[in-house]
Each structure stands twice: as C-alpha cells, then as structure tokens.
Design an enzyme around this catalytic site. Sequence first.
Site, PDB file in Angstrom:
ATOM      1  N   CYS A 104       6.480 -38.635 -16.168  1.00  0.00           N
ATOM      2  CA  CYS A 104       5.080 -38.971 -16.408  1.00  0.00           C
ATOM      3  C   CYS A 104       4.284 -39.040 -15.121  1.00  0.00           C
ATOM      4  CB  CYS A 104       4.975 -40.286 -17.167  1.00  0.00           C
ATOM      5  SG  CYS A 104       5.646 -41.668 -16.230  1.00  0.00           S
TER       6      CYS A 104
ATOM      7  N   TYR B 236      10.990 -33.880 -22.020  1.00  0.00           N
ATOM      8  CA  TYR B 236       9.549 -33.620 -22.054  1.00  0.00           C
ATOM      9  C   TYR B 236       8.910 -33.870 -20.692  1.00  0.00           C
ATOM     10  CZ  TYR B 236       8.730 -38.686 -22.170  1.00  0.00           C
ATOM     11  OH  TYR B 236       8.698 -40.010 -21.862  1.00  0.00           O
TER      12      TYR B 236
ATOM     13  N   ARG C   5      -3.715  -0.974  -7.372  1.00  0.00           N
ATOM     14  CA  ARG C   5      -2.970  -2.235  -7.269  1.00  0.00           C
ATOM     15  C   ARG C   5      -3.324  -3.113  -8.465  1.00  0.00           C
ATOM     16  NH1 ARG C   5      -6.172  -4.661  -1.989  1.00  0.00           N
ATOM     17  NH2 ARG C   5      -8.243  -4.532  -2.887  1.00  0.00           N
TER      18      ARG C   5
ATOM     19  N   SER D 203      11.912 -42.401 -18.096  1.00  0.00           N
ATOM     20  CA  SER D 203      10.766 -41.551 -17.763  1.00  0.00           C
ATOM     21  C   SER D 203      10.614 -41.570 -16.250  1.00  0.00           C
ATOM     22  CB  SER D 203       9.505 -42.083 -18.442  1.00  0.00           C
ATOM     23  OG  SER D 203       8.400 -41.342 -18.001  1.00  0.00           O
TER      24      SER D 203
ATOM     25  N   HIS E 274      -6.272 -42.943  -6.153  1.00  0.00           N
ATOM     26  CA  HIS E 274      -6.739 -43.569  -7.393  1.00  0.00           C
ATOM     27  C   HIS E 274      -7.829 -42.727  -8.032  1.00  0.00           C
ATOM     28  CE1 HIS E 274      -9.298 -46.350  -9.762  1.00  0.00           C
ATOM     29  NE2 HIS E 274      -8.125 -46.793 -10.160  1.00  0.00           N
TER      30      HIS E 274
ATOM     31  N   MET F 100      -5.327  -7.068   9.857  1.00  0.00           N
ATOM     32  CA  MET F 100      -4.709  -6.156  10.823  1.00  0.00           C
ATOM     33  C   MET F 100      -5.595  -4.936  11.028  1.00  0.00           C
ATOM     34  SD  MET F 100      -0.678  -6.561   9.967  1.00  0.00           S
ATOM     35  CE  MET F 100      -0.944  -6.431   8.220  1.00  0.00           C
TER      36      MET F 100
ATOM     37  N   LYS G  53       0.832  -1.210   0.000  1.00  0.00           N
ATOM     38  CA  LYS G  53       0.000   0.000   0.000  1.00  0.00           C
ATOM     39  C   LYS G  53       0.862   1.254   0.000  1.00  0.00           C
ATOM     40  CE  LYS G  53      -3.996   1.811   2.504  1.00  0.00           C
ATOM     41  NZ  LYS G  53      -4.993   1.172   1.629  1.00  0.00           N
TER      42      LYS G  53
END
Lengths: 890, 890
Positions: free
Chosen positions: A842, A862, A350, A775, A466, A107, A26
């Site tokens: 992966c 990748y 802001r 991987s 899962h 505050m 601020k």
Amino acid sequence: MKKFVYTFGGGKAEGSTTMREALGGKGADLAEMSSLGVSVPAGFTISTEVCVQYQDNDGKYPDGLEDQVEKGLHYVEKVMGAKFGDPKNPLLLSVRSGARVSMPGMMDTVLNLGLSPQTIEGLIKKTGNKRFVYDSYRRFIQMYSNVVMGADGEHFEKIIDEMKEKKGIKLDVDLTAEDLGELANLFKAKVKEDLGKDFPDDPKEQLWGGIAAVFRSWNSKRAIDYRRIYSIPNHWGTAVNVQAMVFGNMGEDCATGVAFTRDPSTGERRFFGEFLINAQGEDVVAGIRTPQPINIAGKRDPGMQSMEEAMPAIYKELELIYKKLENHYRDMQDIEFTIQQGKLWMLQTRRGKRTAKAAVKIAVEMVSEGLITKEEAIARIEPASLDQLLHPMIDPKAPREVVAKGLPASPGAAVGRVVFTAEDAEMWDERGEKVILVRLETSPDDIKGMHVSQGILTARGGLTSHAAVVARGMGKCCVSGCGDVRINMEAKQFSVGPVTIREGDWITLNGSTGEVMTGKLPTVLPELTGEFGTIMGWVDSVRTLKVRTNADTPVDAEVARKFGAEGIGLCRTEHMFFEGERIDAVREMILASDLDGRKKALYKILPMQKGDFKGIFRVMNGYPVTVRLLDPPLHEFLPHTDAEIQDLSKKIGVPAETLKSKARDLHEFNPMLGHRGCRLGITFPEIYAMQVQAIMEAACDLKREEDITSIPEIEIPLVGHPNELKQLRAVCDKVCHDVIKKTGIEIKYTIGTMIELPRAAITADEIAKYADFFSFGTNDLTQTTFGFSRDDAGKFLVEYVNKHLLSADPFVTIDRNGVGELMRIGVERGRRTKPNLEIGICGEHGGEAQSVMFCHEIGLNYVSCSPYRVPIARLAAAQAVLEHKSATKG
Amino acid sequence: MKKFVYTFGGGKAEGSTTMREALGGKGADLAEMSSLGVSVPAGFTISTEVCVQYQDNDGKYPDGLEDQVEKGLHYVEKVMGAKFGDPKNPLLLSVRSGARVSMPGMMDTVLNLGLSPQTIEGLIKKTGNKRFVYDSYRRFIQMYSNVVMGADGEHFEKIIDEMKEKKGIKLDVDLTAEDLGELANLFKAKVKEDLGKDFPDDPKEQLWGGIAAVFRSWNSKRAIDYRRIYSIPNHWGTAVNVQAMVFGNMGEDCATGVAFTRDPSTGERRFFGEFLINAQGEDVVAGIRTPQPINIAGKRDPGMQSMEEAMPAIYKELELIYKKLENHYRDMQDIEFTIQQGKLWMLQTRRGKRTAKAAVKIAVEMVSEGLITKEEAIARIEPASLDQLLHPMIDPKAPREVVAKGLPASPGAAVGRVVFTAEDAEMWDERGEKVILVRLETSPDDIKGMHVSQGILTARGGLTSHAAVVARGMGKCCVSGCGDVRINMEAKQFSVGPVTIREGDWITLNGSTGEVMTGKLPTVLPELTGEFGTIMGWVDSVRTLKVRTNADTPVDAEVARKFGAEGIGLCRTEHMFFEGERIDAVREMILASDLDGRKKALYKILPMQKGDFKGIFRVMNGYPVTVRLLDPPLHEFLPHTDAEIQDLSKKIGVPAETLKSKARDLHEFNPMLGHRGCRLGITFPEIYAMQVQAIMEAACDLKREEDITSIPEIEIPLVGHPNELKQLRAVCDKVCHDVIKKTGIEIKYTIGTMIELPRAAITADEIAKYADFFSFGTNDLTQTTFGFSRDDAGKFLVEYVNKHLLSADPFVTIDRNGVGELMRIGVERGRRTKPNLEIGICGEHGGEAQSVMFCHEIGLNYVSCSPYRVPIARLAAAQAVLEHKSATKG
C-alpha cells in the site's frame, strides 16, 4: 577480419533492424528499409564497436577499417551510379551519428562531403543548378570547418553580412551563384588564417575527417551530460552512417517531408504529415516557410496545396511505402523522405512517438486490424503515460510563461488564485473562488484547505512529501519542492527570482511537468475513449495481481471503483481525526490525564468515525477494505503556533501553558521513529478499541439496514515485533466479538499488519502467527531500510540519482536489491508460517509500473495505490504477466 | 502413579540439587544436604507440578497426592521420632513455598502446624517450657487464621493491646504463659466471630489448609507482579516444603544463625556469620537484639561473645558442615541453622550473593585451592558486575537522602555542585569547583562542559542518549532520563517534588543505580586487586574475540590500553570539530557558498585534526585505529539560540539573518535519517579528503619523527549503497596515495565501512567489494531496524520491557532475532565476497556481555566499547568460548 562496415541500398543490406547494438537505431532501420525494397540512398554504417576502439586507443582505428570503408564506398558508388570525388559525376555523402537509442542533436553531422573545386563543375552540369551547387559548397565549408576543424562559426556569419552589405541586399536568397562562389573562397581563406591550415579539397580526407568528428562528438560535454541524464552507458558508443546525399531543393520537382503513419495525437488511422517543395529537411522543421499538408485530408484551408494534389504519383508511391513499413514494423511509424528530381527517397523510419490517447487507440485498432495480438497491444502502452488520460491538462496550444519548476508531484493541471493558508483556501472557496494553495510545506492541518484547492504548490518536500502523497490521493494537481519559490507569509506573497506573486493573483500549475506559470491558462479534459475501456478489459483478463486503492473517503473510493479498484488496500483513519469538531475531541483525549478521560473523549469521536466507515463500506459493497488504525504521533494533532495555542486554550478552557507543556512532552527529535503506529496502540489500547468498535458497528449497521456486505480488514501499523501484534490483536478481537455478540450479526473480519520496518520483514515468520494478512508499507520501509527521511532526503537524493549512485529515486521505484530483498524475505518467511497468507502493498510504489511488476514477481496478491493510479497499476500488472511469460519462454 | 512427594531427612533423600525444576531451589537443596549426611529436620517436598495442576483444575489436587502426603508424613514422624497430632509426643510442621528461583517474601509460609488443645500438653511436657508453647500456639493462630483463613491480622493486635492494658504491662515478653493461653482462646473466638467458622483443631485439616494457602499464594497479586518484573514464567509454579519444626528459642541451649562460608564483601577466605542464643531466625534479621559474631575472628569488640566461645562443640560441628557444603557445591555458600536443645540443625544452604570484588577473589582462590578450574572461575564472574570494580563508588556506609531516580546511564559516583550550562561548568571548573552538569538533555555543544564535570544528570534521554553514550565513553558518572527533575533554566534551579535545588548546591549521583541524592556523599575508589589481574589473564588466554575500544582522545585511549584494549574500534572525529577555535572554522566552512570557500576553512582545521590523530596514534603504537570520518549533520555545528547566533554573528561578521537562514536550510524533520554520514561525504568530498589527509600525514610524521607505527583504518559511516562506498573510497585512496607519494613513507592503511543500516546488511556482498573491513554500528542499526529513535523511544521502551513485549532494551542488549539476524546476514554475505573480511562491532553493545557473546557466535573478529567496559567485554568474550565449548560438548 572482424566486420566493421555494413552496406545498404539498392534493395539489399548487410544489416537489419535487429542489429541496433552494432549499427545504432538509424543504421539498423536504413538497412531494414533497404532490404524491404524501399528506395533508400545507398550508404554504409560503421559499427559502434569502432567508436569504442577509437576512444580506447586514443583515436586510432582498428586494423582493416580503411579497407572496409573503401569497399563500402565502392558499393555506394555502384548503386548510386556516381563516384566520390569524380569531377564529372561526383557522388556527395553525408556522415551522421547513430547511437543505440536516439540522442537528438547531441552529436555531430557533416553534409555534402565530396564537394571541392574539382567536383563542383561536374555537379553543376549534372544538376543544371549553379546557384544550388555554390550554395551547397559554401554551406559545406561552414559546417565542415566548424564541426571537423573547430573553426568559429561566427566568423563566417560576419563574412556573409559584409558581403550582403557590400551588395546592398538583405536576404541570403538574394545572393547570386557568383556571390556564393566568392563566399566559399573567402571562407577558405578565413579557415587558413584562423587555423593555419588549408581547407581540405581531397574528398577522402574530408570523409575521414567527418567520421572522426562524429566519433569524437560521442565524448563531447553535451553528449556526456545527456547520457548522464538519461542513464545511457558511455561504453555503448555511436555508429557512423555514411550515406549518399539526396537533395529536395534542386528545383520544383524536388521536395522533402515528414509524416506519421497514423495521427500521433489522437491515434486516428490516417496518414498524417507535412512537406515542402524545393526544400531541405531542416526547412520543414525550422518554420521559415509554412509546410503544406501531405494529403487532401490534412488540409486546414482550401488555399493549401497537398502533396497528394501536387505530386499525385509520388504520393501514391509514398502511400504504398508507409503501409509497407507499418505492416512490417507492426507499429505506427515516423518517416522522413526526400524527392529529388521526381524520385522518392526514404531517409528514415522509426517508431512514432505518440500521446497516451493515441497509443491506446492505435494499439486497440491494430489488434482489430490483425496486425498485433492483444498481448502486444498491452505491452505497448507505457503505464505511466496513462496519467495523461486521467487528469485535466493544460491546453497544449496555449502560450505560457513558466516562472519556476518544482517536482511533478501529482499530475494534471490547476488554475487558480494564490492563497497561503488552508483557512484562506476554505474562505475563498466559500466565496466561490478557485484557489491554489501555496505553502512552505503542508501538514495534516491543511487537509481541508487542500481539498477545496485546485492545486497545491509547496516550496519544500519531495515526490512523497505530505503534499504530494495527499494530492495524489485526492487526484489533485501538485507541484512540490519548488525551491525557487520564496514565501513571505506576512506579506502574503511569494517571489520567484524577480517575479512577485501576491495573494489573489492567478497562477497555473502543471503537475505532470512541475511547471509553475503566471496567469490563467486554459485546460482541456481528455476523454476516456472506448479504446481505453477495451484495452483495460484485455489487461484485466491477463493480470493475476489484484489492484486496490488507497482511499480515506467515500468520494475517493467512488473514483477508484470507476477506475477499476477491487477493494481498498489502505484506508487511513488519521484524517478522520482532523475533520470538523473531532479535532477538539482528539485534543481533549490527548490532554486527558487518565484512562477515563481519554475514553470519554474517544466516545465523542466514535459515532463520527462510524459514519465515515459506513460511507466507505457502502461504496465498497462486497469488496475488502483494509482499515489502518491510528498511525501518526499524537503531537501532530496539537496546535503549533502560539496563536493557535491561544485559540485552543480559549476554546477548551485549558491554560495555554498546559497546552505548551503537553506539546513539549510530546515533542520528538525524530518523529518518524517515535511514538506512533502500534506503539500508540500499546500505550493507549483504548484508541484502537474505539476504532475497531466504529468499524464493526458500521459493518453491522450496513448489513442490517441496507443489506450491504462489508469486508473489513483491520490493520495494525508499524509492527516490528510479533508481541506487539499479539497483544493488539487480542484487544481488537475482543471488541469484534463483543460487537458481533451484541448485534447478532456475523461480520467476517480479519486482522493483519503493515510490514514497514526491516525488523518486521526479518521476523515475518513470527509475525505471521498473529496476522491474517500482510501489507507492505514501502514508504516507511524505504525510509528505514535506507535510513532516509523522505521529508529530508530530497536535498541529497536528487544528487544521488544525478550522480548515478542510485538508478532511481527509491521513494518512486522500489529499490529491488535492498527494500525489495527485504520484501522477498518477508513474503518467504510469512508464507513459511502461513502458506496462503494474503500479502499486498500500500506504499506509493503500488501505483508505479516497475514496482508493480516487482510485486507480481515476488508473488504478492494485490497492489494498492491512489485512485488515479489504479489503471496504471492494472496495466503494469498485466505487463508483468506477459514479461514473465516471455522470460520463461525465452 | 506419578510421584509428587519427595522425602528428605535422616541422612537420605528422594530428591537432589539437580531437581530444582520439580522441587524448587529450597526443596532441592534440603534434599541434597540430607543426602550428604548433614542433619536437616526431616520433611517432604510436594512438586511444582502439583501447583500447576492445582491452578489448572480450580483447586483440585491430582489423584494420589493425599496418599503420598500421608506416606511422607509417616516418614517424617519416623525420622523425627514424634507423631503429628499425637497428644503425648506431638510433631510440629512448617509449610513453606519454594520456587525454581528465589522470590523472597512473595509467597506464604505457615509455621507451627500441629498445635492444638490436644497437643499442647504433650509439647509442654516434652519441652518443659509452658510459656514457649503457649506463645507458639497464639502465634500459630494469628498466622494461620490470617494466611490460610483470611482473617484480618489487626484484630489480633488489638486484642493483645487490650490484654496488656488490662494487665498494666508494656511489653509482649511480660505476658505470662497463662496470659498467652487466654490470648489463644480470645483469638479463636474472634476468628469464629469474624469468619463464622471455627479455627481448626484437627492437625490434618491444618496441614492441608497450609498447603493450599501456599499454592494459592503463587497467584497472589504481588507474586504475579514480581514474576512480571523478573521475567519468571507463570507456568513454573511453586513447590511446597513440609518440614519438621525445630526451635532455637526453647532456652539457653538453643540458638539460631546465618553465615557465609567466605566473606561476601571482600571474598576473604574466612567463615563469616552471626547468631543469637535463644532466638528464632527472624530475630537475627529483625535487629531487635544485636546478633553476635559466629567466631572469635568476627568479634568487633571484646564484649561480644561468639558462638565459637559460647558453644565450642557445636561450632566445631558447624565448621565441619560448612566446609563439607562448600566442597560439595564448590562455591561460597549462604547457610542458615538452628540449635535446639544442644542439637544443630541445618535449615538452608544456597549460593552466596557477593560483590564483584568478592566474586573475583573467591573464584581465583578456589582455583588455587583446586576446588574449581580456571574455566569455571571465568564462568562465575558476572561480566556486568565488573563495572563496580572500575568506577569510584559511594561509600556504602554513608547515610543518604535519595530525592529522585533516573536511569543508571554510566556507572560510578559523582559529587559536585549543580550547574545548568556547559559554559557555567567550564567557568566553575576554572575556579577549581567540582560540578555536576544538569541539563534537559545534552548535545555535542556540551562536550567540553561534560568533560570538566564530575557527573551528568539529564531529565530526558535513555540509556543510549547522547549524555549516556558520551559519559560512558568518558568513564564519567551519568544519570539520564530522570523524568521527575523539572529544570527552570532562567532561575537556574531544578525541583524534584517539593525539593528545590539551586545552582551551586551540592548533589551526589550514583550512576550505577540512577539515584540522585542531595548533599555531598563520601566516595571510595575500589582497588583492582591482584586477583583481578589473574583472572583477566586467564580470560585473555581463553577468548578468541579481540576487544578494542571506542576512544576519541589520547586520554581515553590510554585508559583503554590499561584496561587491555587491543586497538581502537571507533575513533569519532566530530568532537575534533568542536574544540576551541575549530568550531569557528567549521562554521565558516558550512557558511561558505562554494568549494573554494569550504576548502579554505577546512585547511584551517587540518593541522589541528592532524595533531589529534598524532596523539591517538602515539598511544596506540602498533595497534589498529579505526577512524570514522565525519558523521553528524552539519546543523549540529551551528548555534541554536538567538543569543548564540548573535554572538557568532558578531564574531565572524556574518549577518545574523544569514546564519538563521542557513540554519533553516539545514533544519531536518528527522535528523537521524537526514543529510549525515557518507551522504555528507558525497555532497562535500572535500571534508573527507581533509580528514584523510590529516590521518595519513599524522601517521607519516610519527613514523619519521618517532618511529611509531600507526595502523589507520579509515571508516566511511552510514553507507547504504555500494556506490556510496565505491565513490568515497576513490576519494580517500587518492588522498592516501598522494600523501604516501609526497612523504615517501609507506603507511599501511585500509578503508572500510560501518554497517549500520538495514540496506547495508542486506547488500553486504556488494558493499564488501569496496570494503577492507566492516564494523557494525548497532546503535543506528537498532534504530532503523526497529524504527525506534533512541532519543525518543525512552518514553515507550520502558513500557515495552515492563510489559514483556521485549525481553530487553534493544539499545542495551542486541536484539538477536531482528538486528542480530541482519548482522548474521551481513557477516554471511560480506564474507561470501571476501572470506577473510575483518568484521567488528562498535555500537554500545560491544561492551554488554550478552551482546558480546552473540558477536562471538556470529564470528566477528572484534568488539569495541568504551574504555571502562573493555574488561567486561574481555570476560564476556571468554565466557562465550566456554559456553560454546560446553554447548558443542553437551
């Protein structure tokens, strides 16, 4: 002498927007606006350092502060042409907190400092509004004695009520100036009575009281709690902003308002806001009076009066200012202003919060406006926010009743009727019903039921359970680990506290927040605007990391291709063992007592699995597809309950006792660390041989029949020792050669492995000898590196994150120091053996921005993630390049 | 021209004992003996390289071999004074295999080469023994046509039977020289008939046929299987030894014998062996005739006639030779010899196999004889063999019926009556019965039952299963993972194949071999001889690695002290939660709904736990004791079966449903990776606080009351992140300070952690900031590094080791490349932060020799193992020093 106090106002400032650490957000922005020549009520900011010293030294201020505050005050008086405590021309002040990052409402604030019996008369004369002054005074006493002195606010409310009763009136606004003056006196007497001390009339005393209160509030319980939740360090401290008061409620030539420089919902380039004449800031927010649109374009009905119409000159001035601010900050701004007796004062500016849709549109448009570069546009989109753009969402305007909250496991909205088993889900689906599957937790048996459901709700399991993983893979909404949900399977109902929901009842899930709502809420499908395509184009030109998808079906693969996936990084094959009649053949294989029996069963599955691969390869024509050979332990394929066992026994003519005995044989104490992954392949190489045959025959068929190019990457899971890969590679290579020889079609295939065990990372140099690619399976690697079971860790992981033992859930964001260090070691050692080794990831992390950036950092080729996360990964990959560039530049 | 053929005999040799790689063990030692001037039938060795080339080149020999063999043959002829194939003075040859390491009986041998119609008459004249010659000839035809030509041996037996029937005789020995001559002709006709080719009469053809047969037999199925089991590389190949035949069966002036230069059972320094007059080597072994003792000292009854008496001159010669050989090889030798017509020929010498007791005695005595150094004595004892010395064993002379074989989980012997539950074990024990506890697998609930049992037999679980670990800790015999055992709990019986054993039946276990026997076999307690103490003294002066013990009770601690433990490296505290009434308080704590409830329950356990620690500290006066705070997941403390739940419900007045619900709440899919270790401490710091209070108060009490010095090392288990240790260290430190302050007694304590998760090793530098010591928990570290559950991995680990995927079970021997590498990283990073950080190991590996040597290598301060393994660890630690010394010297 150290500088603690920074003045602003009058077209200049000692601070600036870059000094947020010392001045808070601020204070820094007030200074910046002032320097820009925007009219801001003058004031000064006491730096955060004072807060730290104040806390460290039991409430003592550093030497010299008093002097500096005094000087700051003189500056304010000079600029504002009024004097603090002056009976004739009194200056009023506000005291506000201002931390480095916004902690809204956490505050304390004190307004109207400087009001006292001595200054009231002067102020009345100055404003010509006696009632306003007395109202301000009584409000000041209420606020100050509560915030600074610790008086109980309710006592004052009681006094007001008594007064209204005595006067026979209902509303505060009916109190006269005299009533308010009397209230002020009653309040002061009450303070004296309750606290045993006088309410201070000395403005300086008031000021220092206010400053101390703000500093103290940094360590209020709610502020500490807030910082814990949002990981804000305690040692940052807050700044204090002391600023001249301005009033939007002095009369009809006064007003107050808030505005965004562009539409925060859509991103449209239009000045957008609301205001109220003769009102204070809080009135706009509180909703007692209906705010009016700031401009004609914003009028929703002709009866409204916009500021553009009501105060055309000031509106013009505001327009100039907002444009100046947006140009200066080069971003959409959220501004607050007050008009006092015809003069416009800016109170705040802001960075404006915005939806993902707006963020994309604004970023793209600002590039075409020449305001920012493409790189800046890319950097400004929060990758995770893209989720909002990719899933249907609950209509934000719809009223709702949230009955429970679980984990936001897979984003989007789902509306459906509750069912409790996968079979019921399928049955209801066949009847054309939309269902939500509610389970204690899901298992691979539930896959089909999950597929036909709108969404999944589980009582157990974390963000990588899962249910969560599969749902994200399916792009399906899921709320997991909703511990309040008590399921009664027999009665087919669940309860949450006092609420009971029965089979067939409608509920709505919000997978982005974890909320569970009763009833049928309306949803909306966000459009992928043209700007989304534009920015993703830029993203792709910047990033070096490839993005693939985790997909097990042609449908998933197709979705992922649309989202820009450049291949499949993980095609799990276990789901292919569950569908339809295959599960019978799989069970036959498990129950077979010898190799011949197993082979016979496997060759029933072969043509079906081959068909699956053809479907996937067809969609991924010309792109690599990493196929992981069978991974889960065999007991997952057997029925669990007695009823299921009886059913199967009848179906396949094997005694139930044999089935049970087999299940007992296969039972494991820690299945996660059991007989699965390549260990299955070592014990039953015929399973892998069948799978590889299916892969290669599918590729050959497609080439011959449809001229489609398949690039199969055969992946051996859970390798921990080079010999495992060596042995299984030989098995796979043989099958590949046989198929190629038989068909005469040369398919380019590779064979590699998951790196998902610490031992694999540590011995990557040895493993790389037998691997064409790596991987990282970071789900399992995280489990074993931490020794956390993701199915069980939910119970304590939340606590770990809340208590800051861990900065983030390591199943969500890669743990750089532990798991990440093992990845680094794995990459380094793997490439020591094969410098051009292709390495990807992966795990679930492949779609999480921080993790994607880490993958870029350590040089992966990748990342692979669920289809709906592909755009997120692409964006994060581009941001990684930009961040790296700026880091090396800096 | 490369040298392939090495001659020996006539007091010299081209090879020597150091050339085992090229000549194999047998060839090298024949050469060595010859060089020493010991009379050895002359011969030559064809090197292993020829074998390799022969296999690689489809049975072609390298160029020049024929020439070298020819020259070798001439050498033999010259030395032996006879000629191969010479009708008047024929030389006969044997052709034997000889690999680098002994592969007894796995490869082929051909004897009596050179016999043919042409040489028979000369040989009869030379030996004056027609029957012997014809018998040798028909044996040669049998052996050669079977081994070299591939004829079916049974056909020959049939011919012999027909002959005996025709002659009306029963025994081979009644066949006359003429009969045998006729047999030879019949055999040759049969060969022609069956194989369609003539039996070769040409000695050279016979010789090359024999050589090829031996080389081929290197790749026979049984040889390949043997090499797989014993990890012998295929590429080593075998040498071929062609040697002049000598005969111990030519008459009464002939004999054959085997002997050890010292007693291989006791180690006593006495020449020990057996012989037979007029016999061949195989007769001594076959047991048809009773061998006679070699010397007077060896006579078991006066009717026996020793060689010392029968052939005093030759015995004297043999004495000189065995002493020469032992002095030369500086080790106890196993020798074979033949006496042919009064001349002594040595056929073999090799290092003699011996019991552990003998090994120790021989090593110590050879030092005092000045034959070897103390270091050599230490290096010669196989650490694992010491186990034999420390546990009671089954009387080797007792007849036995082995009904099943499991894993040798904890050595020693156990004899007792079968019971099937821990409760029954306790009940029977109270009645004074000796019992053996038979379980599917054991759990912490069974501890008391295990304690009162003589031994434990489980159907499931590997060498590091609960049963195995606990049994070794108790020094109790255990056979685990005995898969053939089918337990029927209801009927209280188990079956193994057709055998059924009921409750109360006697069985005997051999924990050193894994054998299960029916009935009550006698056992013997081996004495720890004085030599054992002597050598352990040398061991201690050499080693630098300290050896501690894993002990949870004063009894265990005392045993370990006697075995030389220098402290406790792991005192588990979970057992202290099970005993007697404590388990009730523990369950009360688990069921408590809030902190106060938990504290109330914990403070019931406090005095008991304090008593435990006093007992242990008292025994370990002045030695460090590492106490591990509670580690297992709480569900382990709850009852499991419905009956147990009902019992508990009645006992503590909590509804069974509440108990079940709690058990469900606590249920975990992978308990190994669940809410345990320091994660419990984070959630319930009050548990750790109670334990630390018990530890510290125990230490203070002992100091004040008995002037006993306790050195508590408080250990936090399962730390994966530095913040866990930081937080829990603070909890523990506070309690310690409080106790010290309250009692005014300054106890020196330290706080450290287990390193048992990959993440802990990887971030050891950070963790070391908060740790005074590290202790590698290699059981869990192996589980997480490999991703192997030790409770489940048994199923496939055996296969992994058998298939040579792994060179050893990583739960037995530290996996150097994976787990070991993480340990190296942990040591290096930990000491980077604290150079003098004390680091030990407390996993099962701490008592395994190879692992102990590895721990020495990477610079640990100590190893800790179960009491009975302490001497093994001490010895291995000393050997590590010696090995390191010789490695740096070399």
